[in-house]
Design an enzyme around this catalytic site. Structure first.
Site, PDB file in Angstrom:
ATOM      1  N   SER A   1       8.308  47.781  92.212  1.00  0.00           N
ATOM      2  CA  SER A   1       8.084  46.217  92.009  1.00  0.00           C
ATOM      3  C   SER A   1       6.535  45.813  92.489  1.00  0.00           C
ATOM      4  O   SER A   1       5.737  46.192  91.849  1.00  0.00           O
ATOM      5  CB  SER A   1       9.286  45.214  92.424  1.00  0.00           C
ATOM      6  OG  SER A   1       9.282  44.175  91.859  1.00  0.00           O
TER       7      SER A   1
ATOM      8  N   HIS B   1      10.458  46.190  85.911  1.00  0.00           N
ATOM      9  CA  HIS B   1      11.788  45.749  85.535  1.00  0.00           C
ATOM     10  C   HIS B   1      11.711  45.370  83.973  1.00  0.00           C
ATOM     11  O   HIS B   1      12.346  44.382  83.574  1.00  0.00           O
ATOM     12  CB  HIS B   1      12.216  44.507  86.411  1.00  0.00           C
ATOM     13  CG  HIS B   1      12.123  44.832  88.002  1.00  0.00           C
ATOM     14  ND1 HIS B   1      12.525  45.868  88.403  1.00  0.00           N
ATOM     15  CD2 HIS B   1      11.323  44.032  89.012  1.00  0.00           C
ATOM     16  CE1 HIS B   1      12.242  45.956  89.824  1.00  0.00           C
ATOM     17  NE2 HIS B   1      11.603  44.860  90.010  1.00  0.00           N
TER      18      HIS B   1
END
Length: 242
Positions: free
Chosen positions: A131, A167
């Site tokens: 991330s 994501h």
């Protein structure tokens, strides 16, 4: 000659059977790519979540009883090692956790980690993360660092000359914002990952996508000569243990 490598992911850690965290296939792949896969030294940087003590405990427990030696490097409230450069250059893998990429970049620059991490990469330490720990190595990408409405950043470390989306299949704002940022020229050619997928780079060249989830994908997003944005799916190599 040592090859600089980055494994930028939307995965790498999963719930453990007896521990809160366990290393998932992408994190294990980062170790396998390192100079000493059988006895790797891995530094965990949790800057993006404010160096939470629980995260340091969880990553240490995740590798308890294995041949991987884990150290937790913090900068909040102050650095917890005497010499950040010396410690990080002695590692085989540096894994960066998720959270606020904007906060991470500000703190890293304050402590000179932007320079140190480039030096570590050039020396052959595998840089990896999830991330925020993926976006940080690129030019930038969509982030929730500023609140629930995603915004783009374009001032990341830029070790890799691409934008990055994470994501991609899990948060509906991610794809359209990345397309917009590429389309208006804020970001260059970009690579994105569904949850459970990582991007392997050698030097600054994209090599392949890797996955710890069946059916998940990676994506190349680029602006064409006529100003439109084209997205191309990249089928990942599925890792053992997926």
């Amino acid at each position: 000659m040592t090859t600089p490598r980055i494994l930028a992911t939307s995965g790498g850690i999963r719930p453990g059977k007896w521990t809160y965290w366990a290393p998932a296939p992408l994190m294990l792949e980062a170790i396998a790519l390192s100079a000493h896969p059988g006895a790797a030294r891995l530094a965990y940087l949790g800057t993006a979540m404010g160096d939470r003590p629980d995260d340091g405990f969880n990553i240490t427990q995740a590798f308890a009883g294995t041949s991987t030696e884990v150290s937790v490097v913090s900068v909040m409230p102050h650095p917890n090692v005497a010499d950040l450069r010396e410690h990080l250059l002695a590692q085989d893998v540096i894994w960066v956790g998720g959270g606020s990429v904007a906060g991470l970049l500000a703190l890293w620059r304050l402590h000179g980690l932007d320079v140190i991490l480039r030096e570590a990469w050039e020396a052959g330490v595998v840089l990896a993360g999830v991330s925020a720990g993926s976006i940080c190595w690129h030019v930038g990408g969509p982030t929730d660092s500023f609140g629930p409405e995603l915004r783009g950043i374009d001032n990341a470390l830029a070790l890799l000359p691409y934008g990055n989306g994470v994501h991609y299949d899990a948060e509906e704002q991610r794809r359209p914002l990345l397309h917009s940022l590429v389309g208006d020229g804020t970001l260059p050619l970009s690579y994105a990952t569904d949850n459970g997928v990582g991007l392997l780079y050698e030097g600054t060249e994209f090599v392949e996508a890797l996955s710890e989830r069946e059916g998940a994908g990676a994506y190349r997003v680029e602006r064409t000569a006529d100003g439109s944005v084209v997205e191309t799916r990249i089928e990942p190599r599925v890792l053992p243990g997926a």
